[in-house]
Motif scaffolding. Structure first.
Motif, PDB file in Angstrom:
ATOM      1  N   GLY A  81      86.981  18.570  -8.466  1.00  0.00           N
ATOM      2  CA  GLY A  81      87.613  18.775  -7.172  1.00  0.00           C
ATOM      3  C   GLY A  81      88.711  19.805  -7.233  1.00  0.00           C
ATOM      4  O   GLY A  81      89.088  20.391  -6.217  1.00  0.00           O
ATOM      5  N   ALA A  82      89.260  20.045  -8.439  1.00  0.00           N
ATOM      6  CA  ALA A  82      90.301  21.057  -8.626  1.00  0.00           C
ATOM      7  C   ALA A  82      90.305  21.490 -10.083  1.00  0.00           C
ATOM      8  O   ALA A  82      89.970  20.712 -10.976  1.00  0.00           O
ATOM      9  N   ILE A  83      90.682  22.755 -10.313  1.00  0.00           N
ATOM     10  CA  ILE A  83      90.733  23.333 -11.655  1.00  0.00           C
ATOM     11  C   ILE A  83      92.175  23.723 -11.969  1.00  0.00           C
ATOM     12  O   ILE A  83      92.843  24.345 -11.136  1.00  0.00           O
ATOM     13  N   PHE A  84      92.641  23.355 -13.159  1.00  0.00           N
ATOM     14  CA  PHE A  84      93.989  23.718 -13.610  1.00  0.00           C
ATOM     15  C   PHE A  84      93.877  24.448 -14.947  1.00  0.00           C
ATOM     16  O   PHE A  84      93.161  24.001 -15.846  1.00  0.00           O
ATOM     17  N   ILE A  85      94.573  25.584 -15.057  1.00  0.00           N
ATOM     18  CA  ILE A  85      94.581  26.349 -16.308  1.00  0.00           C
ATOM     19  C   ILE A  85      96.022  26.530 -16.740  1.00  0.00           C
ATOM     20  O   ILE A  85      96.795  27.271 -16.122  1.00  0.00           O
ATOM     21  N   ASP A  86      96.408  25.828 -17.801  1.00  0.00           N
ATOM     22  CA  ASP A  86      97.770  25.926 -18.320  1.00  0.00           C
ATOM     23  C   ASP A  86      97.835  27.059 -19.349  1.00  0.00           C
ATOM     24  O   ASP A  86      97.137  27.045 -20.358  1.00  0.00           O
ATOM     25  N   GLY A  87      98.674  28.058 -19.062  1.00  0.00           N
ATOM     26  CA  GLY A  87      98.747  29.230 -19.934  1.00  0.00           C
ATOM     27  C   GLY A  87      97.626  30.210 -19.641  1.00  0.00           C
ATOM     28  O   GLY A  87      96.973  30.717 -20.566  1.00  0.00           O
ATOM     29  N   GLY A  99      91.525  18.131   0.503  1.00  0.00           N
ATOM     30  CA  GLY A  99      92.098  19.281  -0.174  1.00  0.00           C
ATOM     31  C   GLY A  99      92.969  18.849  -1.345  1.00  0.00           C
ATOM     32  O   GLY A  99      93.154  17.664  -1.624  1.00  0.00           O
ATOM     33  N   LEU A 100      93.521  19.837  -2.031  1.00  0.00           N
ATOM     34  CA  LEU A 100      94.352  19.578  -3.197  1.00  0.00           C
ATOM     35  C   LEU A 100      95.813  19.468  -2.783  1.00  0.00           C
ATOM     36  O   LEU A 100      96.404  20.421  -2.298  1.00  0.00           O
ATOM     37  N   TYR A 117      88.740   4.070 -12.781  1.00  0.00           N
ATOM     38  CA  TYR A 117      89.027   5.040 -11.717  1.00  0.00           C
ATOM     39  C   TYR A 117      87.728   5.750 -11.298  1.00  0.00           C
ATOM     40  O   TYR A 117      86.837   5.980 -12.119  1.00  0.00           O
ATOM     41  N   GLY A 118      87.682   6.103 -10.025  1.00  0.00           N
ATOM     42  CA  GLY A 118      86.440   6.653  -9.488  1.00  0.00           C
ATOM     43  C   GLY A 118      86.144   8.084  -9.867  1.00  0.00           C
ATOM     44  O   GLY A 118      84.985   8.490  -9.941  1.00  0.00           O
ATOM     45  N   ALA A 119      87.203   8.895 -10.097  1.00  0.00           N
ATOM     46  CA  ALA A 119      87.007  10.321 -10.379  1.00  0.00           C
ATOM     47  C   ALA A 119      87.408  10.642 -11.812  1.00  0.00           C
ATOM     48  O   ALA A 119      88.424  10.146 -12.297  1.00  0.00           O
ATOM     49  N   GLU A 171      83.857  13.485   0.088  1.00  0.00           N
ATOM     50  CA  GLU A 171      84.469  14.437   1.020  1.00  0.00           C
ATOM     51  C   GLU A 171      85.890  14.802   0.601  1.00  0.00           C
ATOM     52  O   GLU A 171      86.476  15.733   1.126  1.00  0.00           O
ATOM     53  N   ALA A 172      86.471  14.020  -0.309  1.00  0.00           N
ATOM     54  CA  ALA A 172      87.831  14.290  -0.786  1.00  0.00           C
ATOM     55  C   ALA A 172      87.862  14.063  -2.293  1.00  0.00           C
ATOM     56  O   ALA A 172      88.588  13.212  -2.798  1.00  0.00           O
ATOM     57  N   ASP A 173      87.062  14.833  -2.988  1.00  0.00           N
ATOM     58  CA  ASP A 173      86.902  14.670  -4.432  1.00  0.00           C
ATOM     59  C   ASP A 173      88.212  14.938  -5.158  1.00  0.00           C
ATOM     60  O   ASP A 173      88.805  16.002  -5.018  1.00  0.00           O
TER      61      ASP A 173
END
Length: 424
Positions: A291-297, A154-155, A263-265, A207-209
């Motif tokens: 594995g996760a998305i971030f939107i600043d603003g 998870g994140l 780095y792997g990712a 499994e833990a991207d």
């Protein structure tokens, strides 16, 4: 060409038990010469919480998988189309026989076609509608995965207080960082994105991207990369920006940035002008599979039809929950309304989720809401307080983070318990 065998080959190559289970029960998509291998894989996963090798599948079923060139999702989509086509052709043939003079039965033909279409529609949405009787695989495998992977599942943001509270954010979760302008939202968002990615380093586990998609709606690509570089190499961000680093810090910068090339990712940084709408970000996420998305603003994200800014933000918040979160946990930064700055803390007036700007939808779609609204003062030169306005299970609370731009330290400050102090 066997789409079912290529699908299984791709699933094994991707190496994710969770990804396989998210397709749901799809036995109906496989042909007779494919189903034995699929059922063996499902039973193997159920028993051992891991994927078997192609050699093990062949030894137990006599089925040899076919090489794949595309991701598993591609073959799954083809299998769905194949199944739909074959099912409709079969139903149409049976209905056609009921139009013959010697066997004419129009109501039965209509019912037959209706049943076929309803069955296909039911299968199409099966990932959104599950039968609890089949919960064993999903629940047990999720538990085993978290037990084996621990904090890499998870994140995680890298702040123990909030990571322990959430247990790691997963698909379907939206987290919101909220603050007034210049409250440090971008820095906190970058730290949350960078922490898990940096901790994974050269290791990559499907499994833990820990790959990241960071969409910047306010700041250009170079400043974002400069901030990340400063965090990564622990050199002062301002000196990096102004090209005033000493020789020792320049050496640290170069060696640190050279190291992350292995780095792997991946850590993708996207200009908001390229991904101006939720649909644009969705298309990128579907392609890159982060594995996760971030939107600043996120309040600056555009909408194809809605021009009123309040309704636009509300619509986009809903779209982020519906379209992006199912792909990967999604973290957004938003602004507090002016009402937040007018509240007097000395009088006990607290900033709440009601003070989030533009729309109530932001709080409603978020599993986690973090408030950043502490003003600069002598106390906050080296640390900041983060308020948990909403936890996944309704929790509230607060924690403090370092705010050190010399060493680029934004880690959580663990407050010493008075009972643990020893007095001489």
């Amino acid at each position: 060409m066997s789409m079912g065998k290529m699908f299984l080959s791709a699933v094994l190559a991707e190496g994710s038990v969770g990804a396989l289970l998210e397709y749901g029960r799809i036995e109906h998509l496989f042909k007779a010469n494919e189903i034995d291998a699929y059922e063996f894989v499902r039973e193997f996963v159920k028993e051992y919480q891991s994927l078997p090798s192609e050699e093990t599948i062949e030894a137990h079923t006599g089925t040899t998988l076919m090489p794949h060139v595309e991701p598993a999702a591609y073959y799954h989509d083809l299998m769905e189309l194949r199944h739909t086509e074959l099912s409709l052709k079969k139903a149409m043939k049976q209905a056609g026989e009921l139009f013959l003079p010697e066997n004419k039965d129009i109501p039965s033909a209509l019912q037959l076609m209706t049943n076929a279409v309803m069955e296909l529609a039911s299968q199409k949405v099966q990932k959104q509608v599950v039968d609890f009787r089949h919960a064993y695989e999903i629940v047990v495998n999720d538990y085993a995965s978290k037990w084996n992977l621990g904090e890499t599942k998870g994140l995680h943001f890298g702040w123990p207080y909030i990571d322990a509270m959430t247990g790691g954010l997963g698909r379907g979760d939206v987290a919101s960082f909220v603050g007034r302008p210049a409250a440090g939202k971008t820095w906190q968002l970058l730290y949350a994105a960078h922490s898990g990615w940096n901790k994974a380093g050269k290791h990559h586990d499907p499994e833990a991207d820990q790959s990241r998609l960071f969409v910047s709606m306010e700041i250009g690509l170079l400043p974002i990369q400069q901030r990340l570089a400063a965090m990564q190499t622990h050199v002062p961000a301002l000196k990096l920006k102004n090209a005033s680093l000493g020789s020792g810090l320049i050496k640290n910068l170069k060696s640190g940035l050279a190291e992350i090339q292995d780095y792997g990712a991946p850590f993708w940084v996207v200009d908001g002008n390229l991904a101006a709408t939720v649909e644009d970000i969705w298309a990128l996420a579907r392609q890159l599979k982060p594995g996760a998305i971030f939107i600043d603003g996120a309040y600056l994200v555009k909408h194809p039809t809605e021009r009123d800014r309040f309704r636009r933000v509300a619509e986009n918040a809903e779209l982020i929950k519906q379209e992006l979160a199912p792909i990967a946990p999604t973290v957004c930064s938003w602004q507090f309304a002016k009402s937040a700055s007018k509240k007097n803390a000395k009088k006990g007036e607290k900033v709440t989720m009601d003070d989030i700007g533009y729309t109530d939808a932001i709080a409603q779609v978020s599993s986690l809401v973090l408030g950043l609204f502490q003003e600069d003062s002598v106390e906050t030169i080296k640390q900041r307080k983060v308020e948990v306005l909403k936890g996944r299970n309704g929790e509230t609370g607060s924690f403090s983070t370092a705010w050190d731009f010399e060493t680029m330290d934004f880690t959580e400050i663990v407050q010493e318990d008075v009972e643990d102090l020893q007095f001489l």
